[in-house]
Design a protein around this motif. Sequence first.
Motif, mmCIF file in Angstrom:
data_model
loop_
_atom_site.group_PDB
_atom_site.id
_atom_site.type_symbol
_atom_site.label_atom_id
_atom_site.label_comp_id
_atom_site.label_asym_id
_atom_site.label_seq_id
_atom_site.Cartn_x
_atom_site.Cartn_y
_atom_site.Cartn_z
ATOM 1 N N ARG A 284 100.613 55.845 7.837
ATOM 2 C CA ARG A 284 101.925 56.307 8.293
ATOM 3 C C ARG A 284 101.804 57.039 9.622
ATOM 4 O O ARG A 284 102.594 56.813 10.552
ATOM 5 C CB ARG A 284 102.535 57.256 7.254
ATOM 6 C CG ARG A 284 102.997 56.629 5.960
ATOM 7 C CD ARG A 284 103.576 57.731 5.080
ATOM 8 N NE ARG A 284 103.751 57.344 3.706
ATOM 9 C CZ ARG A 284 104.847 56.771 3.205
ATOM 10 N NH1 ARG A 284 105.854 56.507 4.015
ATOM 11 N NH2 ARG A 284 104.922 56.467 1.922
ATOM 12 N N CYS A 287 101.129 54.679 12.550
ATOM 13 C CA CYS A 287 102.272 53.852 12.928
ATOM 14 C C CYS A 287 103.410 54.672 13.547
ATOM 15 O O CYS A 287 104.258 54.126 14.261
ATOM 16 C CB CYS A 287 102.798 53.090 11.711
ATOM 17 S SG CYS A 287 101.663 51.836 11.077
ATOM 18 N N ALA A 288 103.424 55.982 13.285
ATOM 19 C CA ALA A 288 104.541 56.828 13.724
ATOM 20 C C ALA A 288 104.679 56.889 15.238
ATOM 21 O O ALA A 288 105.738 57.258 15.753
ATOM 22 C CB ALA A 288 104.380 58.244 13.158
ATOM 23 N N ASP A 292 110.201 55.544 13.663
ATOM 24 C CA ASP A 292 110.341 55.762 12.222
ATOM 25 C C ASP A 292 109.458 54.774 11.469
ATOM 26 O O ASP A 292 109.238 53.647 11.923
ATOM 27 C CB ASP A 292 111.805 55.575 11.823
ATOM 28 C CG ASP A 292 112.074 56.086 10.412
ATOM 29 O OD1 ASP A 292 111.386 57.033 9.981
ATOM 30 O OD2 ASP A 292 112.966 55.521 9.758
ATOM 31 N N VAL A 293 108.952 55.193 10.305
ATOM 32 C CA VAL A 293 108.036 54.349 9.534
ATOM 33 C C VAL A 293 108.549 54.193 8.106
ATOM 34 O O VAL A 293 108.846 55.175 7.436
ATOM 35 C CB VAL A 293 106.608 54.940 9.498
ATOM 36 C CG1 VAL A 293 105.680 54.034 8.683
ATOM 37 C CG2 VAL A 293 106.065 55.139 10.908
ATOM 38 N N ALA A 333 107.363 49.936 11.544
ATOM 39 C CA ALA A 333 107.612 51.064 12.453
ATOM 40 C C ALA A 333 108.449 50.621 13.642
ATOM 41 O O ALA A 333 108.253 49.534 14.191
ATOM 42 C CB ALA A 333 106.289 51.648 12.940
#
Length: 351
Positions: A284, A287-288, A292-293, A333
């Motif tokens: 997470r 990817c942030a 937004d993820v 994401a």
Amino acid sequence: MIKYLGSKRRLVPMLTELFERSGARTTLDLFTGTTRVAQAFKAAGGHVTAVDTARYSEAFARTWIETDRESVDARELDSVIDELNELPGEAGYVTDTFCVQSRFFQPFNGERIDAIRAAIERDHAGSTLEPILLTSLLLAADRVDSTAGLQMAYIKQWAPRSFKPLRLVVPELLAGPGRAVRGDATELAGAIGSFDLAYLDPPYNQHRYFTNYHVWETIVAWDHPEHYGVACKRVDARDDETKSVFNRKREMPDALRQTIAAVDAELVVVSYNDESWVSLDELREMCAVHGDVAALAFDSKRYVGAQIGIHSPTGEKVGRVGHTRNLEYVLVAGDTDRVATVTETFADHRA
């Protein structure tokens, strides 16, 4: 499609729906492997750039992604496939290395592989048909091999399918253009271009695709390499150049973080699983950087080798089956509204 570690066959319908809901037209598949996902995106109307380091993967990508079905003379292709199927077997490197010194194929099929591969090299090297013919040969060889899916070992007793005669068939080609690129994802991620959607399915752990599928690598390269060990692996498997940072536990997290960050795409989709060296929370965070993820989780069977147990290099069973299922993660994401739109039908799979 060949038996492949980490195959996303069961996730393809979901990934295709994500792609369609995103409205993407240009797509990057950065660790394309067998091109299964890239094919689905292309079939759904995307212009796909498929990237991988493997020679066999490049052959697949040139066949299914780069080749436009409408540009191929179907009669000529059928004729060439028929001619190759009529060739008598002729013992060569494959027969000696993968049938006599090891037991990946029965000798009569090894002789056919030798004869067909030599004919492709002699008559079609550099042509538009070459990758299609190589793909057809690899698929045919996979249907008659004697492994549990990986080429680190072969089955001690000949697999039933290995008694079938090898026969080429024309691969089902897709309409439309695309691009095949052979190269390192860590070097290409930030330099290959901008995309509407990028899909990343990186290696999860220490298992090396170069050695897991060394037979396919050698058949495509057709370089008759020196080899070592019971499985007759390519000697260059020992070289640093053939080893991926994604297979080194201490280095992989930073490499993955940098690769994800370097990708230039409006929407980034990353698939991973719960057997990897990186936790879901770490994924997470990686990817942030793209916005937004949303994280999704899907229960899945493990690859076929894990389902039948542990085998020695000679194919003898030496261990028992552990767990046969795992969780496949898909992280999406990007812009908040767009992420919500493409994932809303998968609310039951939120992780």
